[in-house]
Design a protein around this motif. Structure first.
Motif, PDB file in Angstrom:
ATOM      1  N   ILE A 295      17.098 120.052 -51.251  1.00  0.00           N
ATOM      2  CA  ILE A 295      17.104 120.096 -49.797  1.00  0.00           C
ATOM      3  C   ILE A 295      17.565 118.739 -49.295  1.00  0.00           C
ATOM      4  CG2 ILE A 295      14.596 119.662 -49.844  1.00  0.00           C
ATOM      5  CD1 ILE A 295      14.519 121.006 -47.056  1.00  0.00           C
ATOM      6  N   ASP A 296      18.740 118.740 -48.700  1.00  0.00           N
ATOM      7  CA  ASP A 296      19.329 117.518 -48.156  1.00  0.00           C
ATOM      8  C   ASP A 296      19.144 117.524 -46.639  1.00  0.00           C
ATOM      9  OD1 ASP A 296      20.771 115.285 -47.572  1.00  0.00           O
ATOM     10  OD2 ASP A 296      22.613 115.906 -48.562  1.00  0.00           O
ATOM     11  N   LYS A 297      19.998 118.229 -45.930  1.00  0.00           N
ATOM     12  CA  LYS A 297      19.811 118.451 -44.502  1.00  0.00           C
ATOM     13  C   LYS A 297      18.859 119.633 -44.308  1.00  0.00           C
ATOM     14  CE  LYS A 297      22.905 115.471 -42.782  1.00  0.00           C
ATOM     15  NZ  LYS A 297      22.626 114.481 -41.726  1.00  0.00           N
ATOM     16  N   ASP A 329      16.585 112.494 -40.563  1.00  0.00           N
ATOM     17  CA  ASP A 329      15.277 112.888 -40.031  1.00  0.00           C
ATOM     18  C   ASP A 329      14.871 114.281 -40.490  1.00  0.00           C
ATOM     19  OD1 ASP A 329      14.895 110.501 -38.631  1.00  0.00           O
ATOM     20  OD2 ASP A 329      16.000 111.233 -36.881  1.00  0.00           O
ATOM     21  N   SER A 330      15.360 114.710 -41.635  1.00  0.00           N
ATOM     22  CA  SER A 330      15.087 116.073 -42.100  1.00  0.00           C
ATOM     23  C   SER A 330      13.600 116.347 -42.239  1.00  0.00           C
ATOM     24  CB  SER A 330      15.783 116.315 -43.438  1.00  0.00           C
ATOM     25  OG  SER A 330      17.178 116.286 -43.293  1.00  0.00           O
ATOM     26  N   ILE A 331      12.855 115.391 -42.760  1.00  0.00           N
ATOM     27  CA  ILE A 331      11.424 115.619 -42.991  1.00  0.00           C
ATOM     28  C   ILE A 331      10.673 115.762 -41.673  1.00  0.00           C
ATOM     29  CG2 ILE A 331      10.703 113.184 -43.109  1.00  0.00           C
ATOM     30  CD1 ILE A 331       8.984 114.046 -45.551  1.00  0.00           C
ATOM     31  N   LYS A 332      11.101 115.015 -40.639  1.00  0.00           N
ATOM     32  CA  LYS A 332      10.479 115.150 -39.316  1.00  0.00           C
ATOM     33  C   LYS A 332      10.826 116.492 -38.695  1.00  0.00           C
ATOM     34  CE  LYS A 332      10.432 110.215 -38.084  1.00  0.00           C
ATOM     35  NZ  LYS A 332      10.938 109.201 -37.122  1.00  0.00           N
ATOM     36  N   SER A 357       4.683 109.822 -45.244  1.00  0.00           N
ATOM     37  CA  SER A 357       3.643 109.852 -44.212  1.00  0.00           C
ATOM     38  C   SER A 357       4.110 110.518 -42.928  1.00  0.00           C
ATOM     39  CB  SER A 357       3.180 108.421 -43.906  1.00  0.00           C
ATOM     40  OG  SER A 357       4.248 107.652 -43.364  1.00  0.00           O
ATOM     41  N   GLN A 358       5.403 110.825 -42.816  1.00  0.00           N
ATOM     42  CA  GLN A 358       5.930 111.437 -41.598  1.00  0.00           C
ATOM     43  C   GLN A 358       5.647 112.931 -41.518  1.00  0.00           C
ATOM     44  OE1 GLN A 358      10.104 110.473 -41.583  1.00  0.00           O
ATOM     45  NE2 GLN A 358       9.757 108.288 -41.191  1.00  0.00           N
ATOM     46  N   SER A 359       5.170 113.524 -42.598  1.00  0.00           N
ATOM     47  CA  SER A 359       4.943 114.969 -42.596  1.00  0.00           C
ATOM     48  C   SER A 359       3.618 115.311 -43.252  1.00  0.00           C
ATOM     49  CB  SER A 359       6.078 115.687 -43.335  1.00  0.00           C
ATOM     50  OG  SER A 359       5.817 117.073 -43.431  1.00  0.00           O
ATOM     51  N   SER A 360       2.859 116.158 -42.572  1.00  0.00           N
ATOM     52  CA  SER A 360       1.608 116.671 -43.140  1.00  0.00           C
ATOM     53  C   SER A 360       1.857 117.921 -43.967  1.00  0.00           C
ATOM     54  CB  SER A 360       0.623 116.992 -42.006  1.00  0.00           C
ATOM     55  OG  SER A 360       1.181 117.959 -41.124  1.00  0.00           O
TER      56      SER A 360
END
Length: 392
Positions: A295-297, A329-332, A357-360
């Motif tokens: 998973i890139d984008k 910002d894919s993870i956000k 830490s940007q994603s739960s």
């Protein structure tokens, strides 16, 4: 293990530390730095003469620097009389460029394979190559390990209702990977296809199925059919949803036999991209696992998850990939997407702690045990076939 040296490059020191811990040996000493002109400097800090050398260096966000560093480390060990040099590359860099995408393009993955061979590598250990045919790029042995056993084990341990789930492929190219996981879990699979060339106006037309009479294509809920078989949406694109029965079965009396083997095709229109999204399969009320090798984008995963949840009434969606590149910002974006319950990846690709830490929703599966066992078996001259179907 005797006469073994395991070196860690600077791309993924955390994974290298886990591997060495499971092997019960410390990482070998090496000095990695850059000169003031940004040239890479490598100095091996111990003797490798007649040693079996393993260099752990995965692809990363600084792909060119870390690839060059690996090449220099291989050359340094070769020049220091190492008996065998194995490059352990959990994520193979440039693997997405394994074929020409236009007439004047380059097959960059093959060039990387040639560079490794010229540098002096004797063996490559990697995991879930983007295209398994890439193994033919090398004139050296390649062991392509699979994360599937570890992913299947995580699903069985962490998703209680997985037996009523569906493994979904978001594009036709990953169908083999998805069917393999579905077979291992003994559950159904489905396929999503996004066709950007057809345009939004195509969604008003009934899908055509070869050999299926027009009367068998269902276009509204007013037909005397089992309404549970169809996927509708409650948003503004409701007029663009066209369910259709495919592979319809009949009993001996010629009556319709709607059972769990019936395949459903659902069309909808993504208004932002004007593409027609097609789902072949039944996900109503089921847990869905969208699976890919990387998973890139995040865009295509979010579109697929939205389609499954809003249009096709799936119960919950998990996004699962071996290599979590997660650019920009894919993870956000995934964390903000309400249609995605969890994002599951392995630790083949380095992800900084601040990004984690940007994603739960982020779950990281540790595959260091598989790589450590592959190193041990390679050194001892044992078969690694056991690792292709067993999670450690």
């Amino acid at each position: 293990m005797r006469r073994v040296k395991v070196f860690s490059g600077s791309s993924h020191p955390e994974l290298a530390e886990f591997i060495c811990e499971k092997l019960g040996i410390p990482p070998a000493a090496v000095s990695l730095k850059k000169f003031s002109n940004q040239e890479t400097s490598v100095e091996i800090g111990c003797s490798v003469r007649d040693e079996d050398v393993f260099i752990i260096q995965s692809g990363s966000n600084h792909v060119n620097d870390h690839l060059m560093e690996l090449l220099i480390m291989i050359s340094a060990c070769k020049g220091s009389s190492a008996s065998r040099i194995t490059a352990v590359m959990p994520y193979f860099p440039y693997s997405k460029q394994s074929k020409k995408k236009n007439h004047r393009g380059a097959i960059t993955a093959k060039m990387v394979a040639n560079l490794l061979s010229v540098a002096g590598v004797d063996h490559i250990i990697t995991m879930d190559l983007h295209a398994s045919q890439m193994q033919g790029f090398f004139n050296k042995p390649v062991d392509n390990l699979y994360a599937e056993p570890s992913i299947a084990k995580w699903i069985q341990d962490s998703v209680p209702e997985y037996a009523n789930g569906v493994v979904v492929c978001k594009n036709a190219g990953g169908a083999k990977r998805v069917t393999s996981l579905a077979d291992r879990l003994k559950i159904d699979f489905a396929l999503i296809h996004a066709d950007r060339s057809r345009g939004a106006h195509q969604a008003h037309r009934s899908p055509t199925v070869p050999g299926t009479p027009e009367s068998e294509v269902v276009g509204s809920s007013d037909n005397n059919m089992n309404s549970d078989l169809f996927c509708y949406t409650s948003n503004t694109t409701a007029d663009h949803i066209i369910p259709a029965i495919v592979n319809k079965k009949f009993d001996n009396n010629g009556e319709d036999d709607f059972n769990s083997s019936t395949s459903i095709t659902t069309l909808s229109v993504d208004e932002e991209t004007s593409s027609v999204i097609t789902l072949v399969g039944d996900v109503v009320g089921k847990v869905v696992f969208i699976v890919d090798d990387m998973i890139d984008k995040s865009g295509s995963f979010i579109v697929a998850a939205e389609h499954l949840m809003k249009n096709c009434k799936a119960k919950r969606v998990y996004v699962i990939a071996t290599h979590g590149i997660l650019s920009d910002d894919s993870i956000k974006e995934i964390d903000r997407c309400r249609s995605i319950h969890q994002l599951v990846i392995t630790n083949t690709f380095p992800i900084p702690s601040e990004k984690r830490s940007q994603s739960s929703k982020l779950v990281i599966i540790d595959i260091s045990a598989t790589l450590a066992e592959a190193i041990r078996r390679t050194h001892n001259g044992e078969s690694i076939s056991y690792l292709f179907h067993t999670a450690l």
